[in-house]
Design an enzyme around this catalytic site. Structure first.
Site, PDB file in Angstrom:
ATOM      1  N   ASP A  27      46.906  41.467  32.507  1.00 50.66           N
ATOM      2  CA  ASP A  27      46.602  42.827  31.799  1.00 50.66           C
ATOM      3  C   ASP A  27      46.638  44.035  32.494  1.00 50.66           C
ATOM      4  O   ASP A  27      46.457  44.887  31.877  1.00 50.66           O
ATOM      5  CB  ASP A  27      45.156  42.259  31.343  1.00 50.66           C
ATOM      6  CG  ASP A  27      44.123  42.235  32.586  1.00 50.66           C
ATOM      7  OD1 ASP A  27      44.429  41.959  33.850  1.00 50.66           O
ATOM      8  OD2 ASP A  27      42.901  42.164  32.506  1.00 50.66           O
ATOM      9  N   HIS A  28      47.066  43.834  33.822  1.00 50.30           N
ATOM     10  CA  HIS A  28      47.077  45.295  34.664  1.00 50.30           C
ATOM     11  C   HIS A  28      48.225  45.814  34.852  1.00 50.30           C
ATOM     12  O   HIS A  28      48.594  46.940  34.286  1.00 50.30           O
ATOM     13  CB  HIS A  28      46.195  45.092  35.879  1.00 50.30           C
ATOM     14  CG  HIS A  28      44.792  44.966  35.939  1.00 50.30           C
ATOM     15  ND1 HIS A  28      44.253  43.937  35.491  1.00 50.30           N
ATOM     16  CD2 HIS A  28      43.946  45.728  36.717  1.00 50.30           C
ATOM     17  CE1 HIS A  28      42.595  44.323  35.788  1.00 50.30           C
ATOM     18  NE2 HIS A  28      42.717  45.199  36.639  1.00 50.30           N
ATOM     19  N   ASP A  52      37.811  40.610  39.957  1.00 53.37           N
ATOM     20  CA  ASP A  52      38.004  41.674  39.473  1.00 53.37           C
ATOM     21  C   ASP A  52      36.468  42.399  39.391  1.00 53.37           C
ATOM     22  O   ASP A  52      35.525  41.491  39.076  1.00 53.37           O
ATOM     23  CB  ASP A  52      38.481  41.796  38.090  1.00 53.37           C
ATOM     24  CG  ASP A  52      38.852  43.222  37.826  1.00 53.37           C
ATOM     25  OD1 ASP A  52      39.762  43.663  37.770  1.00 53.37           O
ATOM     26  OD2 ASP A  52      37.833  43.958  37.255  1.00 53.37           O
ATOM     27  N   ARG A  98      35.480  54.378  35.703  1.00 55.78           N
ATOM     28  CA  ARG A  98      35.761  54.932  37.093  1.00 55.78           C
ATOM     29  C   ARG A  98      36.565  56.239  36.926  1.00 55.78           C
ATOM     30  O   ARG A  98      37.493  56.340  36.289  1.00 55.78           O
ATOM     31  CB  ARG A  98      36.349  53.905  38.187  1.00 55.78           C
ATOM     32  CG  ARG A  98      35.588  52.764  38.269  1.00 55.78           C
ATOM     33  CD  ARG A  98      36.366  52.038  39.438  1.00 55.78           C
ATOM     34  NE  ARG A  98      35.171  50.781  39.696  1.00 55.78           N
ATOM     35  CZ  ARG A  98      35.665  49.618  40.009  1.00 55.78           C
ATOM     36  NH1 ARG A  98      36.826  49.017  40.088  1.00 55.78           N
ATOM     37  NH2 ARG A  98      34.637  49.027  40.292  1.00 55.78           N
ATOM     38  N   SER A 113      36.657  48.733  43.471  1.00 52.31           N
ATOM     39  CA  SER A 113      37.354  47.545  42.812  1.00 52.31           C
ATOM     40  C   SER A 113      37.243  46.314  43.940  1.00 52.31           C
ATOM     41  O   SER A 113      36.616  46.580  45.101  1.00 52.31           O
ATOM     42  CB  SER A 113      38.775  47.763  43.255  1.00 52.31           C
ATOM     43  OG  SER A 113      39.769  46.722  43.610  1.00 52.31           O
ATOM     44  N   ARG A 150      39.581  44.534  44.823  1.00 50.11           N
ATOM     45  CA  ARG A 150      41.038  44.186  45.487  1.00 50.11           C
ATOM     46  C   ARG A 150      41.005  43.939  47.017  1.00 50.11           C
ATOM     47  O   ARG A 150      40.529  44.783  47.709  1.00 50.11           O
ATOM     48  CB  ARG A 150      41.893  45.443  45.132  1.00 50.11           C
ATOM     49  CG  ARG A 150      41.657  46.782  45.940  1.00 50.11           C
ATOM     50  CD  ARG A 150      42.540  47.942  45.217  1.00 50.11           C
ATOM     51  NE  ARG A 150      42.162  48.399  43.966  1.00 50.11           N
ATOM     52  CZ  ARG A 150      42.276  49.581  43.370  1.00 50.11           C
ATOM     53  NH1 ARG A 150      42.717  50.734  44.125  1.00 50.11           N
ATOM     54  NH2 ARG A 150      41.984  49.816  42.189  1.00 50.11           N
TER      55      ARG A 150
HETATM   56  C1  MIC Z   1      39.744  48.391  38.712  1.00 48.08           C
HETATM   57  O1  MIC Z   1      39.116  48.862  37.780  1.00 48.08           O
HETATM   58  O2  MIC Z   1      39.540  49.249  39.921  1.00 48.08           O
HETATM   59  C2  MIC Z   1      40.506  47.285  38.929  1.00 48.08           C
HETATM   60  C3  MIC Z   1      42.045  47.656  39.065  1.00 48.08           C
HETATM   61  O3  MIC Z   1      40.402  46.468  37.949  1.00 48.08           O
HETATM   62  C4  MIC Z   1      40.108  46.257  40.111  1.00 48.08           C
HETATM   63  C5  MIC Z   1      41.110  45.108  40.482  1.00 48.08           C
HETATM   64  C6  MIC Z   1      42.179  45.511  41.390  1.00 48.08           C
HETATM   65  O4  MIC Z   1      42.302  46.401  42.072  1.00 48.08           O
HETATM   66  O5  MIC Z   1      43.180  45.072  41.105  1.00 48.08           O
HETATM   67  C7  MIC Z   1      38.633  45.930  40.192  1.00 48.08           C
HETATM   68  O6  MIC Z   1      38.018  46.605  39.549  1.00 48.08           O
HETATM   69  O7  MIC Z   1      38.416  45.004  40.840  1.00 48.08           O
HETATM   70 FE1  SF4 Z   2      41.385  46.927  33.783  1.00 48.07          FE
HETATM   71 FE2  SF4 Z   2      39.562  47.637  35.962  1.00 48.07          FE
HETATM   72 FE3  SF4 Z   2      40.210  49.442  33.990  1.00 48.07          FE
HETATM   73 FE4  SF4 Z   2      38.630  47.093  33.516  1.00 48.07          FE
HETATM   74  S1  SF4 Z   2      38.359  48.868  34.958  1.00 48.07           S
HETATM   75  S2  SF4 Z   2      40.111  47.970  32.307  1.00 48.07           S
HETATM   76  S3  SF4 Z   2      39.783  45.661  34.638  1.00 48.07           S
HETATM   77  S4  SF4 Z   2      41.717  48.469  35.603  1.00 48.07           S
END
Ligand code: MIC
Ligand code: SF4
Length: 642
Positions: A62-63, A117, A377, A533, A535
């Site tokens: 999905d990303h 995530d 965010r 995140s 990550r």
């Molecule tokens: C995000 O919202 O920052 C992400 C991208 O979903 C991350 C995961 C990632 O960095 O791949 C998260 O929230 O953990």
């Molecule tokens: Fe995707 Fe992370 Fe954004 Fe949610 S916050 S939509 S999981 S990138």
């Protein structure tokens, strides 16, 4: 007991429910998404286990769906094949955002869910204990291993009253952020209680639970009640329902009260989700872009409210309105009932059901733009345009703002915004690919494209750890600073050497080159280092650059675990005033660290060779964490154990 304690004790494998002590729990379900998943599955493979041992594991894609080169598609193929082989369901691109789909199709009240995530807590809206973690922790849980965490405190968030017209669930969580800040939930579970809970639908609860991640909370949870049952029935899975709530005499470590009736539309200003003021106070600032979507606000009811506001109107000429419905289910229903046509008619740009602009995968706004968004965010640079400012709001505020061209309070609308939950949602799981049957694993070949590079492994802890202070950072440094991700970088999540050249560049563009030239070193940071995140790349990339230790005032939960899992030392100052005594470039040493860690010491001398000063730094570790640090990471430790 409160609900959190009930689920924790049902799943407890070791430890006692004393806040701040280490416990381990059994994990029923896991989820991964593609940007953390490739690494998690490489790590799962490295553990040599044939088949997942959870009740259900789902791999979402999905990303990384922009596919501007071969990289993303290669990763998709890797994930789909590795999932099929090892007993994991794969939700293909187009099926939707992991948290929205999991809420709709897989979440079960009372179960535990571990996801790679940070917004995994979204399923807390269903009464699940859903926790975000690094990929390696999720890989271990897939293999049937326990998940270790610090036993959280439980905060009762007592809701009373009912949301007034134009005020949304998003405003509830923005209010919590306004009061508690991005550090306010650290070490805590936010458990929602009180009469006001009954006035909120499951998707509204999910919005609140989702953005509890921005408080730094371990997770957020709602009871499973008749509203939950109705939601699951409409998803044709009433069988998954179990009623769950706290005991009448449940005790909480803290209680906060929110009168829903007294809330007003709120907005989080750039560049932190806790920079919250009322929409009215923020004023009618001119807006260039509006994005409605993400795992926070992309449910059917959210989208229907937006369609109602847009119907028969036209987006302001200076605004680009972008809408990403959260799942195939939502998008299909909008298409069938005509709401999609209302959105298109107003001039909205419709995106596929994926994370998209939330993680900078396309739709970066223009230089210096004001972008009003419904996601969770607004960290510096995350939209892909560093000079842009992101304002976080509810769907209602976003939709009316798109029409007026200035930030607008939705209470000025005079249309009916009451959208009932449909009797039944559109059910079609044809984009979820099941795994092969047990015993058939050998019939599947895992496909690896050239973008998949081996991940760096930590080294055993040497006797002394030393290095130069490569960078000194302020409070609340996010993983978006440490391992930035946007449309150009996300495709390289399986390529740590490539990502290393961007490590911490939003803080200091010269960092990667300096770290390489110095052969690695030490980072110094303020409070809440590594928030955001899950990550693991925020640990893997510094590891690749030779970072051996991070000395901070405090760490965000998931990032701290990721550092330990990869053998990087997370040290905190015993006296925070020492933070001011260290300067970039100082040469530091932790003498005789290894023998001290081996004998269980938790306090160490950090010697500043440049200034001839000693500071005390702390690293309290459990036995398991000590093993990880000594062996250079969880994988080495697990292998040695085996
Ligand atoms: C995000 O919202 O920052 C992400 C991208 O979903 C991350 C995961 C990632 O960095 O791949 C998260 O929230 O953990
Ligand atoms: Fe995707 Fe992370 Fe954004 Fe949610 S916050 S939509 S999981 S990138």
């Amino acid at each position: 007991m409160n609900l959190t304690q009930k689920i924790l004790s049902d799943h407890l494998l070791s430890g006692e429910l004393t806040p701040g002590t280490e416990i381990s729990i059994r994990i029923d379900q896991t989820l991964t998404q593609d940007s953390t998943g490739t690494m998690a599955y490489l790590q799962f493979e490295a553990m040599g286990i044939d088949r997942v041992r959870t009740k259900k594991s789902v791999a979402y894609i999905d990303h990384n769906t922009l596919q501007t080169g071969f990289e993303n598609a290669d990763d998709h193929q890797f994930i789909q094949s590795v999932a099929k082989k090892h007993g994991i369901y794969c939700s293909k691109p187009g099926n939707g955002i992991c948290h929205q789909v999991h809420l709709e199709r897989f979440g079960v009240p009372g179960m535990t869910l571990l996801g790679s995530d940070s917004h995994t807590p979204t399923c807390g809206g269903l009464g699940m204990l859903a926790i975000g973690a690094g990929g390696l922790d999720v890989a271990v849980a897939m293999g049937g291993g326990a998940y270790y965490l610090s036993c959280p405190k439980v905060v009762g968030v007592e809701l009373t009253g009912r949301l007034p017209y134009g005020v949304a669930a998003k405003d509830v969580i923005l209010e919590v952020l306004r009061r508690l800040t991005v550090k306010g939930g650290m070490g805590k579970v936010m458990e929602y209680i009180g009469e006001g809970v009954k006035t909120l639908s499951v998707p509204e609860r999910a919005t609140i639970a989702n953005m509890g991640a921005e408080l730094g909370a371990t997770t957020s949870i709602f009871p499973a009640d008749e509203i939950t049952r109705d939601f699951l029935r409409a998803q044709q899975r009433e069988r998954d329902f179990t009623p769950l709530c706290a005991d009448a005499d449940a005790v909480y470590d803290e209680v906060i009260h929110i009168d829903l009736s007294a809330l007003v539309p709120l907005v989080a200003r750039p560049h932190m989700p806790d920079e919250v003021v009322t929409v009215e106070e923020c004023g009618p600032i001119k807006v260039d872009q509006v994005f409605i979507g993400s795992c926070t606000n992309s449910s059917y009811t959210d989208m229907m409210r937006v369609a109602r506001i847009l119907k028969g109107k036209t987006v302001h000429p200076d605004v680009s309105l972008v809408i990403g419905p959260g799942s195939k289910q939502v998008l299909t229903m909008l298409a069938r009932n005509g709401a999609l046509a209302d959105m298109l008619g107003a001039g909205a740009r419709i995106l596929e059901s994926a994370c998209g602009p939330c993680i900078g995968m396309g739709q970066s706004p223009k230089s210096g733009a004001v972008s009003v968004r419904t996601n969770n965010r607004n960290f510096y640079g995350r939209s892909g345009t560093r000079s842009a400012g992101i304002y976080l709001v509810s769907c209602e505020t976003a939709a009316i703002t798109a029409l007026t061209g200035v930030l607008t309070d939705p209470r000025s609308l005079n249309i009916d915004l009451d959208i009932p939950q449909p009797e039944t949602f559109e059910i079609n799981d044809n984009l979820v690919i099941p795994p092969v049957a047990a015993g058939q694993e050998n019939t599947v070949d895992v496909v690896r494209g050239p973008n998949i590079k081996p991940f760096p492994m930590g080294r055993t802890l040497p006797d002394d750890v030393s290095g130069q202070v490569l960078l000194k950072m302020e409070d609340n440094i996010t993983t978006d600073h440490i391992a930035p991700s946007d449309a150009k970088l996300l495709p390289f999540r399986s390529n740590v050497p490539y990502l290393a050249d961007f490590c911490l560049t939003p803080v200091d563009a010269t960092f990667p080159a300096r770290a390489k030239a110095a052969g690695g070193g030490i980072l110094v940071a303020g409070a809440n280092y590594g928030q955001g995140s899950s990550r693991e790349h925020a640990a893997l990339v510094p590891l690749y650059l030779g970072v051996r230790a991070v000395v901070a005032k405090s760490f965000a939960r998931i990032h701290q675990a990721n550092l330990i899992n990869n053998g990087i030392l997370p040290l905190t100052f015993a006296d925070e005033a020492d933070y001011d005594r260290i300067a970039p470039g100082d040469e530091l040493i932790l003498p005789a660290l290894r023998p001290l860690v081996e004998c269980g010491s938790e306090a160490f001398i950090l010697r500043n060779l440049t200034r001839q000063e000693d500071y005390t730094v702390l690293m309290p570790l459990t036995d398991r964490q000590r093993g990880c640090i000594l062996c250079g990471g969880l994988l080495n430790y697990t292998r040695e154990g085996l």
